[in-house]
Design a protein around this motif. Structure first.
Motif: not given
Lengths: 60, 388
Positions: B51-53, B85-91, B120-124
């Motif tokens: 799911v895209a942010p 953890g922070w994603d390198d490419d996406e927020p 917002r919770l994108l996915e589990t």
């Protein structure tokens, strides 16, 4: 092996090695143009490889 | 150096043969499993729809981490927060929950992914069979944990020796042949011999880099252990005799504090208090630089979970810096998809070098190689006799 023979045999491998190192490092040093430079440089050994594997020699 | 003694060549040839035989089986496995691992990101996106942010403007405020942790805790009440953890490419922000302090594989971790700006919770992440993480464990440690890592490290070292000795015997064997000789109409063995030499010498430098960085990566567990042993006792000394805290202060505030103290860095991850990998009474916040080169260089900061006092040990020691630079050079994931494709081609070429090497060894009986060596020895001894 004589010095001259040594040089002849290792000349191309040395050039290829330099190209490979430059290609591996350039993508590490920067993005954008540096990545593109890396692709271009690292493609050279692969192109050369396919050239030698595909070509037909007249001699045999 | 230039006048190669035939006996020396024989020694190098033996070294090449034996170091190659030692590593071939595991190396073949590493090459085959490594190929899909190079395309880890692409395969991951393909196998698992994410799911895209939401689109966010530059400089949009970051969402509150404490609320994410609270949601994750409510979803997995039997587990504790392990890392952020922070994603390198996406927020995107990953909140990893675990019931153990030293998760061995992705099975021990449950991840919830949040939008870094809206919170917002994108996915589990579902509990599913994760092929890539199985491949990675096979590639890195042949499912044996630390001993497996060290075995793979020794294998990589043997590979490096085989490459160096292989490059040294290349000269004597090729001295009457043009570069790139491939006698496709020759005997089967000649073809394989040419293939081995040609592909071996063209991929040599790449293979040396991947092999040497493989040795470094295999040593990452002991090297980080060494660093912890050098760093932590000093930081932990003032706390001696005090009970381990059970109530933690806000992780969001702690992260903001580190970000303020290190304005030139960006936050990469947070490890919750952990008696094995860090300190049982600190958040370990990893930060990284913002340029292509410095984004590979991490600086850790420790935040006391009770008082919020900050301990920054400065940069990492040289051996961990080398390790940090070894990672991209081993994974090939640092220059976009075209670099990965070239990486894959080199890998396939290396597989051919390995297979042809095994073929040449199996069909040995007075092989061209050994005959060639005998010629060399003969010729050299004649030359020496003539010179005397």
């Amino acid at each position: 092996m004589t010095t001259a023979a040594f040089r002849t045999v290792y000349r191309t491998p040395f050039i290829l090695s330099t190209i490979t190192i430059a290609g591996l490092l350039s993508a590490l040093l920067g993005d954008g143009v540096w990545d593109a430079l890396s692709w271009g440089l690292l493609a050279i050994p692969m192109f050369l490889l396919s050239f030698f594997l595909v070509r037909r020699k007249k001699s045999s | 150096m230039a006048h190669l003694n035939a006996q020396t060549v024989r020694t190098w040839y033996r070294l090449h043969k034996w170091t190659s035989l030692i590593c071939t089986a595991l190396l073949l496995m590493a090459c085959v499993t490594g190929l899909p691992l190079v395309f880890h990101d692409e395969l991951d996106a393909l196998l698992d729809q994410h799911v895209a942010p939401a689109k966010a403007e530059a400089g949009a405020p970051a969402a509150n981490l404490d609320q994410m942790i609270a949601q994750a805790q409510a979803r997995f009440p039997s587990m504790h927060p392990y890392a952020i953890g922070w994603d390198d490419d996406e927020p995107r922000i990953f909140v990893n929950m675990s019931s153990v302090d030293d998760p061995r594989s992705s099975k021990d971790i449950r991840s919830m992914i949040f939008d870094a700006h809206t919170g917002r919770l994108l996915e589990t992440e579902k509990d599913r069979f994760d092929l890539l993480s199985v491949l990675l464990r096979l590639h890195r440690e042949i499912f044996l944990g630390l001993p497996g890592e060290l075995i793979m490290g020794a294998m990589a070292l043997s590979f490096v020796l085989s490459l160096v000795s292989g490059a040294l015997v290349y000269g004597p064997f090729m001295r009457r042949l043009e570069f790139g000789t491939y006698r496709r109409d020759g005997a089967k063995r000649t073809r394989w011999f040419d293939l081995h030499n040609l592909l071996g010498i063209v991929t040599l430098t790449w293979a040396l880099v991947v092999g040497a960085t493989g040795v470094m990566n295999a040593l990452s567990t002991p090297l980080f252990g060494l660093w912890r042993a050098q760093t932590l006792p000093k930081i932990m000394a003032p706390y001696r005799g005090k009970p381990v805290p059970t109530h933690f202060r806000s992780v969001d505030e702690s992260v903001k504090q580190v970000a303020a103290a290190l304005p030139e860095m960006e936050i990469s991850s947070v490890l919750f208090p952990n008696p094995i990998f860090s300190s049982p009474r600190h958040y370990l916040v990893w930060t990284k630089g913002k340029t292509p080169v410095t984004s590979r260089m991490f600086t850790p900061a420790l935040v006391d979970v009770e008082t919020g006092s900050l301990a920054i040990s400065g940069g990492l020691p040289w051996y961990l810096r080398i390790l940090e630079l070894s990672r991209p050079l081993h994974f090939g994931d640092y220059g976009g998809l075209p670099l990965k494709i070239i990486w894959g081609l080199f890998d396939v070429a290396l597989i051919v070098v390995l297979v042809s090497g095994v073929y040449l060894w199996l069909s040995k009986r007075r092989s061209p190689i050994e005959r060639e060596l005998d010629h060399l020895v003969e010729r050299e001894s004649l030359r020496h006799a003539g010179a005397l």
